[in-house]
Design a protein around this motif. Structure first.
Motif, PDB file in Angstrom:
ATOM      1  N   GLU A 223       0.836  -1.215   0.000  1.00 18.86           N
ATOM      2  CA  GLU A 223       0.000   0.000   0.000  1.00 18.86           C
ATOM      3  C   GLU A 223       0.864   1.255   0.000  1.00 18.86           C
ATOM      4  O   GLU A 223       0.521   2.251  -0.638  1.00 18.86           O
ATOM      5  N   ASP A 224       1.982   1.235   0.714  1.00 17.49           N
ATOM      6  CA  ASP A 224       2.889   2.378   0.741  1.00 17.49           C
ATOM      7  C   ASP A 224       3.484   2.624  -0.644  1.00 17.49           C
ATOM      8  O   ASP A 224       3.553   3.758  -1.107  1.00 17.49           O
TER       9      ASP A 224
ATOM     10  N   LEU B 203       0.934   4.163  -2.835  1.00 16.66           N
ATOM     11  CA  LEU B 203       0.752   5.578  -2.506  1.00 16.66           C
ATOM     12  C   LEU B 203       1.863   6.413  -3.142  1.00 16.66           C
ATOM     13  O   LEU B 203       1.594   7.455  -3.743  1.00 16.66           O
TER      14      LEU B 203
ATOM     15  N   THR C 243       1.163   6.736  -6.871  1.00 19.07           N
ATOM     16  CA  THR C 243       0.070   7.675  -7.149  1.00 19.07           C
ATOM     17  C   THR C 243       0.536   9.111  -7.030  1.00 19.07           C
ATOM     18  O   THR C 243       0.279   9.956  -7.897  1.00 19.07           O
TER      19      THR C 243
ATOM     20  N   ARG D   3      -3.037   8.713   2.979  1.00 19.29           N
ATOM     21  CA  ARG D   3      -3.984   7.608   2.869  1.00 19.29           C
ATOM     22  C   ARG D   3      -4.770   7.542   4.169  1.00 19.29           C
ATOM     23  O   ARG D   3      -4.195   7.574   5.264  1.00 19.29           O
TER      24      ARG D   3
ATOM     25  N   GLY E 252      -8.596   3.657   3.168  1.00 15.77           N
ATOM     26  CA  GLY E 252      -7.890   3.491   1.906  1.00 15.77           C
ATOM     27  C   GLY E 252      -8.005   4.663   0.948  1.00 15.77           C
ATOM     28  O   GLY E 252      -7.290   4.709  -0.060  1.00 15.77           O
ATOM     29  N   GLU E 253      -8.881   5.614   1.236  1.00 14.79           N
ATOM     30  CA  GLU E 253      -9.031   6.791   0.369  1.00 14.79           C
ATOM     31  C   GLU E 253      -7.732   7.596   0.392  1.00 14.79           C
ATOM     32  O   GLU E 253      -7.081   7.711   1.424  1.00 14.79           O
ATOM     33  N   ILE E 254      -7.362   8.149  -0.754  1.00 10.41           N
ATOM     34  CA  ILE E 254      -6.141   8.943  -0.870  1.00 10.41           C
ATOM     35  C   ILE E 254      -6.496  10.380  -1.207  1.00 10.41           C
ATOM     36  O   ILE E 254      -7.327  10.639  -2.075  1.00 10.41           O
TER      37      ILE E 254
END
Length: 144
Positions: free
Chosen positions: A9-10, A13, A16, A41, A45-47
């Motif tokens: 996930e990192d 991120l 993105t 984040r 999970g929303e960024i």
């Protein structure tokens, strides 16, 4: 300061935020506007992302991290839902960089991130690798 390796996930991120950095950099505005892009984040999970905002009066300039945090708060999230933060910088000749890279938050942004969630995970470069630390660990000491 203890650090941990990046999760998938990192890495996502960072990817993105890097894409946004490349898309928003304006070389002809303020000798390179929106050099830094930050992303946070949320627990779900929303960024949310933000870009640095240069201004002719330095004090009016904004770092990318508070722009990202403000966007999440304006959208209804609370401070304790912010899980992870990363900032990346565009490769400027003046910094001898050839690609977008993760950069640590400046002092005031470290304070802001710790204020909003001292356990927030912050991705920073350590000895040539991107690692995760708690926001509070980026501050040498706090008296309050």
């Amino acid at each position: 300061m203890e650090s941990a390796p990046l999760t998938d996930e990192d890495t996502a991120l960072i990817d993105t935020v890097t894409e946004t950095n490349l898309d928003t950099f304006e070389p002809g505005f303020f000798d390179g506007a929106h050099i830094v892009t930050a992303g946070i984040r949320m627990a779900d999970g929303e960024i949310y992302e933000g870009v640095s905002l240069p201004a002719s009066i330095g004090r009016a300039s904004m770092c990318a991290e508070p722009v990202a945090v403000g966007s999440a708060i304006a959208d209804g999230y609370t401070h304790d839902e912010i899980q992870t933060c990363v900032a990346v910088a565009y490769p400027m000749d003046s910094h001898d960089a050839t690609e977008v890279r993760v950069v640590p938050p400046c002092g005031p942004c470290r304070e802001l991130l710790a204020d909003y969630n001292d356990a927030m995970r912050v991705i920073v470069p350590i000895d040539g690798d991107n690692r995760v630390v708690d926001a509070i660990d980026l501050l040498p000491t706090r008296t309050w």
